[in-house]
Design an enzyme around this catalytic site. Sequence first.
Site, PDB file in Angstrom:
ATOM      1  N   GLY A  27     -17.585   8.666  -4.276  1.00 48.08           N
ATOM      2  CA  GLY A  27     -16.437   8.670  -5.183  1.00 48.08           C
ATOM      3  C   GLY A  27     -16.451   7.484  -6.121  1.00 48.08           C
ATOM      4  CG  ASN A  28     -12.713   6.299  -7.984  1.00 48.04           C
ATOM      5  OD1 ASN A  28     -13.035   6.988  -8.936  1.00 48.04           O
ATOM      6  ND2 ASN A  28     -11.530   6.385  -7.401  1.00 48.04           N
TER       7      ASN A  28
ATOM      8  CE  LYS B  12      -4.377   1.099   0.087  1.00 48.74           C
ATOM      9  NZ  LYS B  12      -5.461   0.369  -0.591  1.00 48.74           N
TER      10      LYS B  12
ATOM     11  N   GLY C  49     -18.350   4.542  -3.930  1.00 54.49           N
ATOM     12  CA  GLY C  49     -19.711   4.867  -3.459  1.00 54.49           C
ATOM     13  C   GLY C  49     -20.596   5.392  -4.576  1.00 54.49           C
TER      14      GLY C  49
ATOM     15  N   GLY D 196     -20.069   8.037   1.000  1.00 54.28           N
ATOM     16  CA  GLY D 196     -19.034   8.152  -0.036  1.00 54.28           C
ATOM     17  C   GLY D 196     -19.694   8.191  -1.405  1.00 54.28           C
TER      18      GLY D 196
HETATM   19  P1  NAD Z   1     -12.736   8.427  -3.661  1.00 53.37           P
HETATM   20  O1  NAD Z   1     -11.678   9.395  -3.309  1.00 53.37           O
HETATM   21  O2  NAD Z   1     -13.152   8.330  -5.078  1.00 53.37           O
HETATM   22  O3  NAD Z   1     -14.035   8.740  -2.795  1.00 53.37           O
HETATM   23  C1  NAD Z   1     -14.016   8.902  -1.416  1.00 53.37           C
HETATM   24  C2  NAD Z   1     -15.378   9.423  -0.996  1.00 53.37           C
HETATM   25  O4  NAD Z   1     -15.419   9.551   0.426  1.00 53.37           O
HETATM   26  C3  NAD Z   1     -15.681  10.834  -1.560  1.00 53.37           C
HETATM   27  O5  NAD Z   1     -17.028  10.890  -1.987  1.00 53.37           O
HETATM   28  C4  NAD Z   1     -15.494  11.753  -0.346  1.00 53.37           C
HETATM   29  O6  NAD Z   1     -16.273  12.926  -0.405  1.00 53.37           O
HETATM   30  C5  NAD Z   1     -15.968  10.808   0.753  1.00 53.37           C
HETATM   31  N1  NAD Z   1     -15.506  11.228   2.077  1.00 53.37           N
HETATM   32  C6  NAD Z   1     -14.259  11.602   2.447  1.00 53.37           C
HETATM   33  N2  NAD Z   1     -14.256  11.946   3.759  1.00 53.37           N
HETATM   34  C7  NAD Z   1     -15.519  11.762   4.198  1.00 53.37           C
HETATM   35  C8  NAD Z   1     -16.160  11.940   5.443  1.00 53.37           C
HETATM   36  N3  NAD Z   1     -15.478  12.381   6.504  1.00 53.37           N
HETATM   37  N4  NAD Z   1     -17.484  11.633   5.539  1.00 53.37           N
HETATM   38  C9  NAD Z   1     -18.181  11.197   4.463  1.00 53.37           C
HETATM   39  N5  NAD Z   1     -17.636  11.020   3.265  1.00 53.37           N
HETATM   40  C10 NAD Z   1     -16.326  11.306   3.133  1.00 53.37           C
HETATM   41  O7  NAD Z   1     -12.264   7.002  -3.070  1.00 53.37           O
HETATM   42  P2  NAD Z   1     -12.752   5.556  -3.521  1.00 53.37           P
HETATM   43  O8  NAD Z   1     -11.823   5.039  -4.544  1.00 53.37           O
HETATM   44  O9  NAD Z   1     -14.222   5.621  -3.800  1.00 53.37           O
HETATM   45  O10 NAD Z   1     -12.458   4.705  -2.202  1.00 53.37           O
HETATM   46  C11 NAD Z   1     -13.389   4.666  -1.127  1.00 53.37           C
HETATM   47  C12 NAD Z   1     -13.042   3.513  -0.205  1.00 53.37           C
HETATM   48  O11 NAD Z   1     -13.044   2.299  -0.944  1.00 53.37           O
HETATM   49  C13 NAD Z   1     -11.661   3.588   0.451  1.00 53.37           C
HETATM   50  O12 NAD Z   1     -11.731   2.990   1.722  1.00 53.37           O
HETATM   51  C14 NAD Z   1     -10.805   2.734  -0.470  1.00 53.37           C
HETATM   52  O13 NAD Z   1      -9.654   2.229   0.197  1.00 53.37           O
HETATM   53  C15 NAD Z   1     -11.781   1.648  -0.807  1.00 53.37           C
HETATM   54  N6  NAD Z   1     -11.469   0.912  -2.032  1.00 53.37           N
HETATM   55  C16 NAD Z   1     -11.313   1.541  -3.226  1.00 53.37           C
HETATM   56  C17 NAD Z   1     -11.069   0.762  -4.369  1.00 53.37           C
HETATM   57  C18 NAD Z   1     -10.989   1.394  -5.745  1.00 53.37           C
HETATM   58  O14 NAD Z   1     -10.821   0.623  -6.713  1.00 53.37           O
HETATM   59  N7  NAD Z   1     -11.132   2.689  -5.897  1.00 53.37           N
HETATM   60  C19 NAD Z   1     -10.930  -0.615  -4.266  1.00 53.37           C
HETATM   61  C20 NAD Z   1     -11.099  -1.229  -3.020  1.00 53.37           C
HETATM   62  C21 NAD Z   1     -11.372  -0.438  -1.918  1.00 53.37           C
END
Ligand code: NAD
Length: 419
Positions: free
Chosen positions: A225-226, A111, A228, A223
């Site tokens: 993002g990618n 990581k 949520g 969430g």
């Molecule tokens: P991202 O940056 O695209 O989105 C993160 C989201 O969390 C955003 O909508 C942001 O506004 C929100 N956020 C941040 N702080 C916050 C808070 N205090 N309260 C509420 N919402 C908040 O990230 P992502 O890629 O969607 O990743 C989200 C989670 O999924 C992480 O834990 C990441 O490790 C995990 N994950 C991601 C992937 C991937 O392929 N992107 C794969 C496995 C796991």
Amino acid sequence: MWKQNTNNPLENAKLQMQQAFETHPDFVQYQDQFAKLFYPDRTIEISIPVRMDDGTLQIFTGYRSQHSDIRGPYKGGIRFHQDVNADEVKALSVWMTIKTAVVDIPLWGGKGWVIVDPRSLSRNELEQLSRWYVRWLYKYLGKDTDIPAPDVNTSGSIMAWMMDEYSLLNGEYTPGSFTGKPLSVGGSLGRKEATAQWGIYVLEQILSYSWEKIAGKKVIIQGTGNVGGIAAELFHKSGAKVVGLSDIDGCIADENGLNIPEIFKQKKLGKKITDTPGVKKIDASDFFSLESDIVVPAALENQITVENAGTIRAKIVLELANGPTTKEADEILFSKNILVIPDILANAWGVVVSYFEQIQNNTNHYWTAEKVDAHLQETMKKAAQWVYETAKSHDTFLRSGAYIVALQRIFEAMADRGK
Ligand code: NAD
């Protein structure tokens, strides 16, 4: 026994694994392997100089934690975020080892992280930061050594810059050195929807054991993002009602179901979810207690805690974020008979599709979307079934079931390699 410290994700990971370790009587022979599991092979800290657009020099701190390469190269995302400490990176790298073992792919945990709020950087500054990250870590990375991918606040474009920098240093085009890249430079079909789609397939599979379906269920998602954001769109398409959404800008709710396509259309145009007309804005402290069937944490670690776990009214928590539930909160959910589909199973698609991307890069032969999906579904079904049956046969919850499946594979491989 480890000290209980739910604010420290590495402690949480240890506590969760300790529980699984104690559940399985045969694991007693693997005491040494278990003790070693919490020490990454190495954690590298780097200082990254970036010449800012205004001419000043700013130094950012970055990390790469390489947990274990017992069964294959290190694998795991790179996160750009302002709040981080080395323990968090280590915990996330341990989780990657566990996750790859749950789904049984030949890659192990790593990581990375840079302490930065990327929203404060211009595109040029972000590109410099990404390229310097690779320059400093070059000799520790590579298609057979350590293959990073995107995570919070990093994207396909950042992976493309990093792969480009790696290829320049390596003297040859090396697409398999980073995954999650755009399709134009060796990315895989099926990546964008990856984590959220897999989570929903896993949920469907687990629901099918009790003849239930997603359609008609009320869902709240933290969430946008990618992970949520795509989960919200997929739940909506599956006929579920998304009744609550939250992100860094705030929380919104509508008991009749939010207009997800419109919210995300507006979001792509730069609007905040809280700008949506006609929705109720609620306080973040009330979010998890909204009336719902399924809670989906898809933002950051340690979001479901002793403070809010008791207020959750849903029957299922689908952990799409990494480590969103503290150990104590997990126990509260278990005592309330809430089924937690754990992160190490529910969000593993990213790493599985990354593995498929790597196979395609290394063979220079690219798969159709149908082939990617067929392989993913086959991998998901096997993993969900292993976890479900293991949990059932040990009369424990799914998280412990998943850890038992993973630990079994990890211990065997460590013992066979004499570790
Ligand atoms: P991202 O940056 O695209 O989105 C993160 C989201 O969390 C955003 O909508 C942001 O506004 C929100 N956020 C941040 N702080 C916050 C808070 N205090 N309260 C509420 N919402 C908040 O990230 P992502 O890629 O969607 O990743 C989200 C989670 O999924 C992480 O834990 C990441 O490790 C995990 N994950 C991601 C992937 C991937 O392929 N992107 C794969 C496995 C796991």
